[in-house]
Design an enzyme around this catalytic site. Structure first.
Site, PDB file in Angstrom:
ATOM      1  N   SER A   1      54.834  13.144  18.680  1.00 27.22           N
ATOM      2  CA  SER A   1      55.586  14.175  19.409  1.00 27.22           C
ATOM      3  C   SER A   1      55.210  15.521  18.829  1.00 27.22           C
ATOM      4  O   SER A   1      55.637  15.885  17.733  1.00 27.22           O
ATOM      5  CB  SER A   1      57.093  13.944  19.248  1.00 27.22           C
ATOM      6  OG  SER A   1      57.487  12.800  19.951  1.00 27.22           O
TER       7      SER A   1
ATOM      8  N   LYS B   1      58.727  15.118  26.646  1.00 25.77           N
ATOM      9  CA  LYS B   1      59.385  14.762  25.383  1.00 25.77           C
ATOM     10  C   LYS B   1      60.254  15.920  24.893  1.00 25.77           C
ATOM     11  O   LYS B   1      61.378  15.706  24.417  1.00 25.77           O
ATOM     12  CB  LYS B   1      58.346  14.393  24.318  1.00 25.77           C
ATOM     13  CG  LYS B   1      58.925  14.004  22.961  1.00 25.77           C
ATOM     14  CD  LYS B   1      59.650  12.670  22.992  1.00 25.77           C
ATOM     15  CE  LYS B   1      60.509  12.410  21.751  1.00 25.77           C
ATOM     16  NZ  LYS B   1      59.771  11.997  20.565  1.00 25.77           N
TER      17      LYS B   1
ATOM     18  N   LYS C   1      62.283  19.581  13.801  1.00 31.08           N
ATOM     19  CA  LYS C   1      60.886  19.857  14.166  1.00 31.08           C
ATOM     20  C   LYS C   1      60.754  19.936  15.691  1.00 31.08           C
ATOM     21  O   LYS C   1      60.136  20.848  16.235  1.00 31.08           O
ATOM     22  CB  LYS C   1      59.961  18.762  13.624  1.00 31.08           C
ATOM     23  CG  LYS C   1      58.507  18.950  14.015  1.00 31.08           C
ATOM     24  CD  LYS C   1      57.741  17.639  14.133  1.00 31.08           C
ATOM     25  CE  LYS C   1      58.233  16.783  15.266  1.00 31.08           C
ATOM     26  NZ  LYS C   1      57.367  15.642  15.613  1.00 31.08           N
TER      27      LYS C   1
END
Lengths: 300, 300
Positions: free
Chosen positions: B97, B172, B240
């Site tokens: 990701s 995502k 993140k």
């Protein structure tokens, strides 16, 4: 059965709810400040109460379904209000969505007259009211809940007794917090997809199967893809609920940093004359700012 | 079948994913900077690549599963990277990701060498990886998707081809936006219930049936009621992802006023040394501020 029911507040929600009670065979007396829905119910077989006091005098169980806290207070304790007609041993079911703290005060004032009040706000909107599929969140004593349950079952499906007086309204506030925050999150995500060049319909489909899946993504995600913001549940009413949520959070000392900007967005939508849009119309504020529309990117 | 597969990045997610490929009968070559999981896979029948270049040289399809954008860049283009060993006609599947914009750049750089890259980030966490039940969001050309599909099917269930290069990472990002925002909303609502004197377990139950219902309320709501914040998906990693979401939103010009305070909460949790908690542990920040715990009010 056998209980005589009174219904005060025949608006977009109250009218279909009252009709279900009539259809279920309950003797029903009704009142509203607007004459038209009263006439409609009387034609269907209900009695005309003439006032909230008149409804209360003719009923064992009195239901109130009003827009906001002051409306419920007026219906219960104002001139010609429920307390002027109600008899000891009666039950008041306030199915409006109002503030939890005044709700507890109303229950106490009625208890002084030997009348038990349950707070029983609903979710499911006009559709849920028409289909007798409302979720009902109930606060108040056990025995009163047992007595009211058959009445609730005529109007709703997911009926949960969440706790003592006020607990129903607290639960409704929690519900509205989650619903509005999830709408905002879904709106931001679908617009992010659209402007990043990805079909938001495909993103909705991909997200539905995983941890991002929700009823809001399912139902309101589809509205957003279609650009259809006909209500449904109006921004104006969700803004009222937001006020209740923020007041309650302040009163009990719970931080709601994630909800605050959502409440602000509801207010900005009202200021921009979008109060009559469905709450999924929060997306339109973001679209204006971004200069792009989710519905135009959908199916690309 | 028949394709020789390479796997770079055998962490908490990558290791079980690689094992599924081995179990499905694919010839597998692996690499990781940490020796232990490599030894484990080699013992189970995989070949040792020695480097990302070595993996690429022995494979038709190279999978990367790395923590962040710079790790993927290093694995692909750094010293001993994939490009030093990869042959024309190979396929790179980046299942990490990472940020969408660099992803498109990586795909272009590989295309110059006749190598097609798909971005194919997953959701479902360690549990989804172990159970081969990951959701996989795929960006890239149709023919490459068709070629990779049997490989994805060994590791995942809900596999959606969302669009061209980068579309998987955009999806995502959207997923992680909705997940974090919904966690924050559920945390605020359950704590509001608890401090307003209502059993948060009953509130969760009442809300699940209606418009507030979501996978987060179901799964993470239960964690919050139990006060169990063992990961799961770590706050550190969601922080993140939040950076990627905010950067992407800024790049494409989409306002995310609802998500910003959630990203700030993730950062505050990191600052408070809670980065290794499950992301549902965002609740603990609110609990500290409110001086109350959801788990202590649950079941009351």
């Amino acid at each position: 059965m056998g209980e005589r029911i009174g219904f005060i507040g025949l608006g977009i929600m109250g009218k279909p709810m009252a009709k279900h009670l009539l259809a279920a065979g309950y003797p029903l007396t009704v009142h509203d400040l607007v004459p038209a829905p009263v006439d409609e119910l009387v034609e269907a077989g209900a009695a005309r109460g003439g006032s909230s006091a008149g409804v209360a005098a003719a009923s064992d169980v009195v239901i109130t379904m009003c827009p906001d806290t002051p409306d419920v207070e007026a219906a219960l304790f104002g001139e010609g209000g429920v307390v002027e007609g109600v008899r000891e041993g009666s039950l008041v079911l306030d199915m409006s969505s109002i503030a939890p703290v005044p709700t507890r005060r109303f229950a106490e004032r009625l208890a002084e007259r030997g009348v038990t009040m349950l707070d029983a706000p609903v979710s499911g909107g006009e559709k849920g009211a028409i289909e007798a599929a409302l979720s009902i969140m109930v606060g108040g004593p056990d025995d009163a809940f047992e007595r009211a349950l058959p009445v609730f079952q005529v109007m709703g499906k997911n009926i949960v007794h969440v706790g003592p007086a006020g607990a129903g309204q607290v639960t409704k506030a929690c519900n509205q917090l989650v619903v509005a925050s999830t709408i905002e999150a879904v709106a931001e995500a679908l617009l992010l997809a659209a402007k990043a060049g990805v079909d938001p319909a495909k993103v909705r489909e991909a997200l539905l199967g995983g941890f991002a899946g929700s009823r809001i993504l399912e139902v309101h995600g589809e509205r957003m893809l279609a650009g259809n913001f006909a209500p449904g549940f109006r921004i104006r009413l969700h803004r009222k609920d937001a006020r209740i949520i923020l007041e309650t959070a302040d009163e009990v000392g719970v931080p709601v940093p994630g909800f605050r900007p959502v409440a602000e967005a509801l207010q900005r939508a009202l200021d921009a004359d979008r109060g009559e849009l469905d709450h999924s119309g929060l997306l339109t504020l973001l679209e204006d700012e971004a200069g792009a529309k989710v519905c135009e990117a959908a199916g690309t």
